[in-house]
Design a protein around this motif. Structure first.
Motif, PDB file in Angstrom:
ATOM      1  N   GLN A  52      13.719   9.074  73.430  1.00 32.96           N
ATOM      2  CA  GLN A  52      12.384   9.275  72.861  1.00 32.96           C
ATOM      3  C   GLN A  52      11.560   7.992  72.909  1.00 32.96           C
ATOM      4  O   GLN A  52      10.359   8.036  73.204  1.00 32.96           O
ATOM      5  CB  GLN A  52      12.495   9.800  71.434  1.00 32.96           C
ATOM      6  N   THR A  78       9.935  15.301  79.503  1.00 30.29           N
ATOM      7  CA  THR A  78      10.770  16.488  79.623  1.00 30.29           C
ATOM      8  C   THR A  78      12.201  16.186  79.190  1.00 30.29           C
ATOM      9  O   THR A  78      12.835  16.981  78.487  1.00 30.29           O
ATOM     10  CB  THR A  78      10.749  17.017  81.065  1.00 30.29           C
ATOM     11  N   ASP A  81      12.314  16.055  75.479  1.00 30.58           N
ATOM     12  CA  ASP A  81      12.212  17.406  74.920  1.00 30.58           C
ATOM     13  C   ASP A  81      13.554  18.138  75.007  1.00 30.58           C
ATOM     14  O   ASP A  81      14.021  18.716  74.022  1.00 30.58           O
ATOM     15  CB  ASP A  81      11.131  18.187  75.660  1.00 30.58           C
ATOM     16  N   VAL A  82      14.182  18.094  76.172  1.00 26.44           N
ATOM     17  CA  VAL A  82      15.466  18.777  76.355  1.00 26.44           C
ATOM     18  C   VAL A  82      16.542  18.148  75.465  1.00 26.44           C
ATOM     19  O   VAL A  82      17.350  18.856  74.843  1.00 26.44           O
ATOM     20  CB  VAL A  82      15.886  18.750  77.840  1.00 26.44           C
ATOM     21  N   THR A  83      16.551  16.827  75.384  1.00 28.01           N
ATOM     22  CA  THR A  83      17.544  16.132  74.565  1.00 28.01           C
ATOM     23  C   THR A  83      17.363  16.480  73.090  1.00 28.01           C
ATOM     24  O   THR A  83      18.337  16.709  72.372  1.00 28.01           O
ATOM     25  CB  THR A  83      17.440  14.609  74.766  1.00 28.01           C
ATOM     26  N   THR A  84      16.117  16.556  72.639  1.00 29.60           N
ATOM     27  CA  THR A  84      15.843  16.928  71.248  1.00 29.60           C
ATOM     28  C   THR A  84      16.304  18.347  70.968  1.00 29.60           C
ATOM     29  O   THR A  84      16.937  18.620  69.944  1.00 29.60           O
ATOM     30  CB  THR A  84      14.344  16.782  70.938  1.00 29.60           C
ATOM     31  N   LYS A  85      16.001  19.266  71.889  1.00 26.37           N
ATOM     32  CA  LYS A  85      16.424  20.665  71.702  1.00 26.37           C
ATOM     33  C   LYS A  85      17.939  20.790  71.660  1.00 26.37           C
ATOM     34  O   LYS A  85      18.484  21.553  70.858  1.00 26.37           O
ATOM     35  CB  LYS A  85      15.841  21.540  72.804  1.00 26.37           C
ATOM     36  N   LEU A  86      18.625  20.043  72.509  1.00 26.49           N
ATOM     37  CA  LEU A  86      20.086  20.075  72.513  1.00 26.49           C
ATOM     38  C   LEU A  86      20.638  19.524  71.207  1.00 26.49           C
ATOM     39  O   LEU A  86      21.569  20.086  70.624  1.00 26.49           O
ATOM     40  CB  LEU A  86      20.636  19.284  73.694  1.00 26.49           C
ATOM     41  N   THR A  87      20.061  18.443  70.716  1.00 28.82           N
ATOM     42  CA  THR A  87      20.511  17.850  69.455  1.00 28.82           C
ATOM     43  C   THR A  87      20.325  18.823  68.298  1.00 28.82           C
ATOM     44  O   THR A  87      21.213  18.980  67.451  1.00 28.82           O
ATOM     45  CB  THR A  87      19.750  16.539  69.179  1.00 28.82           C
ATOM     46  N   VAL A  88      19.192  19.502  68.262  1.00 26.28           N
ATOM     47  CA  VAL A  88      18.931  20.483  67.204  1.00 26.28           C
ATOM     48  C   VAL A  88      19.916  21.647  67.300  1.00 26.28           C
ATOM     49  O   VAL A  88      20.436  22.126  66.283  1.00 26.28           O
ATOM     50  CB  VAL A  88      17.470  20.973  67.271  1.00 26.28           C
ATOM     51  N   ALA A  89      20.210  22.096  68.515  1.00 30.50           N
ATOM     52  CA  ALA A  89      21.160  23.198  68.693  1.00 30.50           C
ATOM     53  C   ALA A  89      22.555  22.804  68.212  1.00 30.50           C
ATOM     54  O   ALA A  89      23.237  23.591  67.545  1.00 30.50           O
ATOM     55  CB  ALA A  89      21.197  23.632  70.154  1.00 30.50           C
ATOM     56  N   ASN A  92      22.538  22.743  64.438  1.00 35.13           N
ATOM     57  CA  ASN A  92      22.558  24.094  63.881  1.00 35.13           C
ATOM     58  C   ASN A  92      23.960  24.699  63.952  1.00 35.13           C
ATOM     59  O   ASN A  92      24.412  25.353  63.008  1.00 35.13           O
ATOM     60  CB  ASN A  92      21.550  24.981  64.599  1.00 35.13           C
TER      61      ASN A  92
END
Length: 107
Positions: A52, A78, A81-89, A92
């Protein structure tokens, strides 16, 4: 795949700062010898922060006109964004697992 596993694909020339991993990997069990879960979480968050920060620096360069190739920023954004989404997943899934463990009956 690490939290910032996008580097393994060769998506970006940027390599996030990493902590040198121990000789073995995995969650440390009762016998020891593995990497502790907390260390893996901290390493993943540090990698996310590095990705980031890199995207933010390129965004500033693009806004000031100092960036010669705008696609460098597009790729970095990009990747962030993908790294953030993976971290959130992953977060969760960890919370779901924790919740499930807390529901187990001790008998």
């Amino acid at each position: 795949m690490s939290v910032s596993g996008i580097e393994a694909v060769g998506f970006s020339p940027y390599v996030a700062p990493t902590v040198a991993p121990p000789a073995t990997s995995g969650v440390q069990g009762a016998a020891g010898g593995g990497r502790e879960f907390g260390d893996m979480v901290i390493d993943g968050i540090e990698r996310l922060e590095g990705v980031q920060d890199h995207a933010d620096r390129l965004a500033v360069q693009a806004a000031t006109g100092d960036l010669s190739d705008i696609h460098d920023y597009t790729l970095a954004a990009t990747e962030a964004d993908v790294t953030t989404k993976l971290t959130v997943a992953v977060r969760n899934k960890a919370l779901e697992a924790f919740t499930e463990i807390m529901r187990m009956q001790v008998g």
